[in-house]
Scaffold this motif. Structure first.
Motif, PDB file in Angstrom:
ATOM      1  N   PRO A  93       0.821  -1.234   0.000  1.00  0.00           N
ATOM      2  CA  PRO A  93       0.000   0.000   0.000  1.00  0.00           C
ATOM      3  C   PRO A  93       0.849   1.276   0.000  1.00  0.00           C
ATOM      4  O   PRO A  93       0.536   2.231  -0.708  1.00  0.00           O
ATOM      5  CB  PRO A  93      -0.825  -0.124   1.285  1.00  0.00           C
ATOM      6  CG  PRO A  93      -0.885  -1.592   1.543  1.00  0.00           C
ATOM      7  CD  PRO A  93       0.444  -2.143   1.078  1.00  0.00           C
ATOM      8  N   TYR A  94       1.920   1.286   0.755  1.00  0.00           N
ATOM      9  CA  TYR A  94       2.798   2.462   0.779  1.00  0.00           C
ATOM     10  C   TYR A  94       3.574   2.592  -0.527  1.00  0.00           C
ATOM     11  O   TYR A  94       3.655   3.677  -1.115  1.00  0.00           O
ATOM     12  CB  TYR A  94       3.758   2.375   1.961  1.00  0.00           C
ATOM     13  CG  TYR A  94       4.769   3.503   1.991  1.00  0.00           C
ATOM     14  CD1 TYR A  94       4.355   4.821   2.128  1.00  0.00           C
ATOM     15  CD2 TYR A  94       6.124   3.249   1.868  1.00  0.00           C
ATOM     16  CE1 TYR A  94       5.278   5.865   2.141  1.00  0.00           C
ATOM     17  CE2 TYR A  94       7.046   4.283   1.895  1.00  0.00           C
ATOM     18  CZ  TYR A  94       6.614   5.590   2.026  1.00  0.00           C
ATOM     19  OH  TYR A  94       7.524   6.609   2.041  1.00  0.00           O
ATOM     20  N   LEU A  95       4.127   1.504  -1.000  1.00  0.00           N
ATOM     21  CA  LEU A  95       4.925   1.556  -2.224  1.00  0.00           C
ATOM     22  C   LEU A  95       4.091   1.989  -3.421  1.00  0.00           C
ATOM     23  O   LEU A  95       4.586   2.691  -4.311  1.00  0.00           O
ATOM     24  CB  LEU A  95       5.582   0.192  -2.478  1.00  0.00           C
ATOM     25  CG  LEU A  95       6.601  -0.240  -1.416  1.00  0.00           C
ATOM     26  CD1 LEU A  95       7.073  -1.663  -1.678  1.00  0.00           C
ATOM     27  CD2 LEU A  95       7.759   0.726  -1.323  1.00  0.00           C
ATOM     28  N   ARG A  96       2.819   1.620  -3.467  1.00  0.00           N
ATOM     29  CA  ARG A  96       1.940   2.020  -4.577  1.00  0.00           C
ATOM     30  C   ARG A  96       1.679   3.523  -4.585  1.00  0.00           C
ATOM     31  O   ARG A  96       1.390   4.097  -5.628  1.00  0.00           O
ATOM     32  CB  ARG A  96       0.603   1.274  -4.497  1.00  0.00           C
ATOM     33  CG  ARG A  96       0.615  -0.066  -5.162  1.00  0.00           C
ATOM     34  CD  ARG A  96      -0.785  -0.606  -5.401  1.00  0.00           C
ATOM     35  NE  ARG A  96      -1.687  -0.471  -4.283  1.00  0.00           N
ATOM     36  CZ  ARG A  96      -1.927  -1.422  -3.365  1.00  0.00           C
ATOM     37  NH1 ARG A  96      -1.336  -2.584  -3.458  1.00  0.00           N
ATOM     38  NH2 ARG A  96      -2.759  -1.208  -2.380  1.00  0.00           N
ATOM     39  N   MET A  97       1.757   4.176  -3.422  1.00  0.00           N
ATOM     40  CA  MET A  97       1.490   5.620  -3.396  1.00  0.00           C
ATOM     41  C   MET A  97       2.707   6.458  -3.789  1.00  0.00           C
ATOM     42  O   MET A  97       2.585   7.644  -4.063  1.00  0.00           O
ATOM     43  CB  MET A  97       0.975   6.075  -2.030  1.00  0.00           C
ATOM     44  CG  MET A  97       2.021   6.067  -0.941  1.00  0.00           C
ATOM     45  SD  MET A  97       1.498   6.990   0.493  1.00  0.00           S
ATOM     46  CE  MET A  97       2.650   8.341   0.408  1.00  0.00           C
ATOM     47  N   LEU A  98       3.879   5.854  -3.862  1.00  0.00           N
ATOM     48  CA  LEU A  98       5.081   6.587  -4.267  1.00  0.00           C
ATOM     49  C   LEU A  98       5.021   6.885  -5.767  1.00  0.00           C
ATOM     50  O   LEU A  98       4.415   6.143  -6.532  1.00  0.00           O
ATOM     51  CB  LEU A  98       6.328   5.765  -3.939  1.00  0.00           C
ATOM     52  CG  LEU A  98       6.564   5.501  -2.458  1.00  0.00           C
ATOM     53  CD1 LEU A  98       7.749   4.558  -2.273  1.00  0.00           C
ATOM     54  CD2 LEU A  98       6.774   6.787  -1.696  1.00  0.00           C
ATOM     55  N   PRO A  99       5.655   7.960  -6.188  1.00  0.00           N
ATOM     56  CA  PRO A  99       5.626   8.308  -7.615  1.00  0.00           C
ATOM     57  C   PRO A  99       6.235   7.196  -8.480  1.00  0.00           C
ATOM     58  O   PRO A  99       7.261   6.617  -8.127  1.00  0.00           O
ATOM     59  CB  PRO A  99       6.486   9.570  -7.707  1.00  0.00           C
ATOM     60  CG  PRO A  99       6.637  10.064  -6.321  1.00  0.00           C
ATOM     61  CD  PRO A  99       6.427   8.904  -5.404  1.00  0.00           C
ATOM     62  N   ALA A 100       5.608   6.922  -9.599  1.00  0.00           N
ATOM     63  CA  ALA A 100       6.129   5.949 -10.559  1.00  0.00           C
ATOM     64  C   ALA A 100       7.346   6.535 -11.255  1.00  0.00           C
ATOM     65  O   ALA A 100       7.550   7.755 -11.261  1.00  0.00           O
ATOM     66  CB  ALA A 100       5.049   5.599 -11.579  1.00  0.00           C
ATOM     67  N   GLU A 101       8.131   5.676 -11.866  1.00  0.00           N
ATOM     68  CA  GLU A 101       9.330   6.138 -12.562  1.00  0.00           C
ATOM     69  C   GLU A 101       8.991   7.204 -13.604  1.00  0.00           C
ATOM     70  O   GLU A 101       9.702   8.206 -13.729  1.00  0.00           O
ATOM     71  CB  GLU A 101      10.041   4.963 -13.239  1.00  0.00           C
ATOM     72  CG  GLU A 101      11.286   5.387 -13.989  1.00  0.00           C
ATOM     73  CD  GLU A 101      11.956   4.265 -14.744  1.00  0.00           C
ATOM     74  OE1 GLU A 101      12.899   4.578 -15.486  1.00  0.00           O
ATOM     75  OE2 GLU A 101      11.541   3.097 -14.617  1.00  0.00           O
ATOM     76  N   GLU A 102       7.896   7.030 -14.324  1.00  0.00           N
ATOM     77  CA  GLU A 102       7.519   8.004 -15.342  1.00  0.00           C
ATOM     78  C   GLU A 102       7.297   9.392 -14.727  1.00  0.00           C
ATOM     79  O   GLU A 102       7.676  10.404 -15.295  1.00  0.00           O
ATOM     80  CB  GLU A 102       6.237   7.558 -16.073  1.00  0.00           C
ATOM     81  CG  GLU A 102       6.370   6.250 -16.813  1.00  0.00           C
ATOM     82  CD  GLU A 102       6.348   5.023 -15.898  1.00  0.00           C
ATOM     83  OE1 GLU A 102       5.633   5.006 -14.872  1.00  0.00           O
ATOM     84  OE2 GLU A 102       7.084   4.069 -16.200  1.00  0.00           O
ATOM     85  N   GLU A 103       6.672   9.420 -13.567  1.00  0.00           N
ATOM     86  CA  GLU A 103       6.451  10.698 -12.886  1.00  0.00           C
ATOM     87  C   GLU A 103       7.764  11.284 -12.390  1.00  0.00           C
ATOM     88  O   GLU A 103       8.019  12.482 -12.537  1.00  0.00           O
ATOM     89  CB  GLU A 103       5.472  10.516 -11.730  1.00  0.00           C
ATOM     90  CG  GLU A 103       5.113  11.814 -11.053  1.00  0.00           C
ATOM     91  CD  GLU A 103       4.107  11.649  -9.930  1.00  0.00           C
ATOM     92  OE1 GLU A 103       3.924  12.620  -9.194  1.00  0.00           O
ATOM     93  OE2 GLU A 103       3.517  10.564  -9.792  1.00  0.00           O
ATOM     94  N   LEU A 104       8.609  10.446 -11.801  1.00  0.00           N
ATOM     95  CA  LEU A 104       9.918  10.917 -11.332  1.00  0.00           C
ATOM     96  C   LEU A 104      10.708  11.531 -12.484  1.00  0.00           C
ATOM     97  O   LEU A 104      11.371  12.553 -12.315  1.00  0.00           O
ATOM     98  CB  LEU A 104      10.714   9.768 -10.712  1.00  0.00           C
ATOM     99  CG  LEU A 104      10.205   9.225  -9.383  1.00  0.00           C
ATOM    100  CD1 LEU A 104      10.944   7.950  -9.006  1.00  0.00           C
ATOM    101  CD2 LEU A 104      10.351  10.273  -8.286  1.00  0.00           C
TER     102      LEU A 104
END
Length: 134
Positions: free
Chosen positions: A25-36
């Motif tokens: 659940p926490y890891l899914r809320m982190l920005p995806a590589e595309e967003e980074l």
């Protein structure tokens, strides 16, 4: 050898692939590589972000991860995460480090503004803990 941050980044990349992970659940809320890639200096494009190459610490940090990932990949074989997955995990780790505490989900909520606008600070009032104050 691999340092603690590199090992943790690879572990996080593996956990990101594991749908039943406690951390999912926490890891899914982190920005995806595309967003980074759209804003983070670790994915800088010198022309687009106008950053001089010589000011980046990411080149040195990623060098250590590259070496570590190569060793890991030899041991893990086909099940190994990709270097891109491990690199994104390292970016998450380093950009969510609070005075020695890494990836603290509740604290991540306040990690949302430029430094001059953030009104939250971390302090060490007790050696084994940290205090988060607004």
């Amino acid at each position: 050898g691999c340092g603690a941050s590199e090992r943790l980044a690879i572990f996080l990349a593996e956990e990101s692939r594991n749908a039943s992970s406690f951390w999912q659940p926490y890891l899914r809320m982190l920005p995806a590589e595309e967003e980074l890639r759209s804003y983070h200096p670790a994915y800088r494009n010198a022309e687009r972000l106008a950053l001089p190459k010589n000011i980046s610490k990411w080149d040195a940090w990623s060098y250590n991860l590259r070496r570590c990932h190569q060793s890991y990949k030899m041991l893990a074989g086909e099940s190994a995460t990709t270097y891109a997955e491990a690199y994104a995990a390292l970016v998450h780790l380093y950009s969510r480090r609070f005075s020695g505490a890494d990836l603290v989900p509740l604290l991540d909520i306040a990690n949302t503004a430029p430094a001059d606008e953030v009104n939250v600070r971390v302090s060490r009032e007790v050696e084994a803990a940290f205090c988060y104050k607004a």
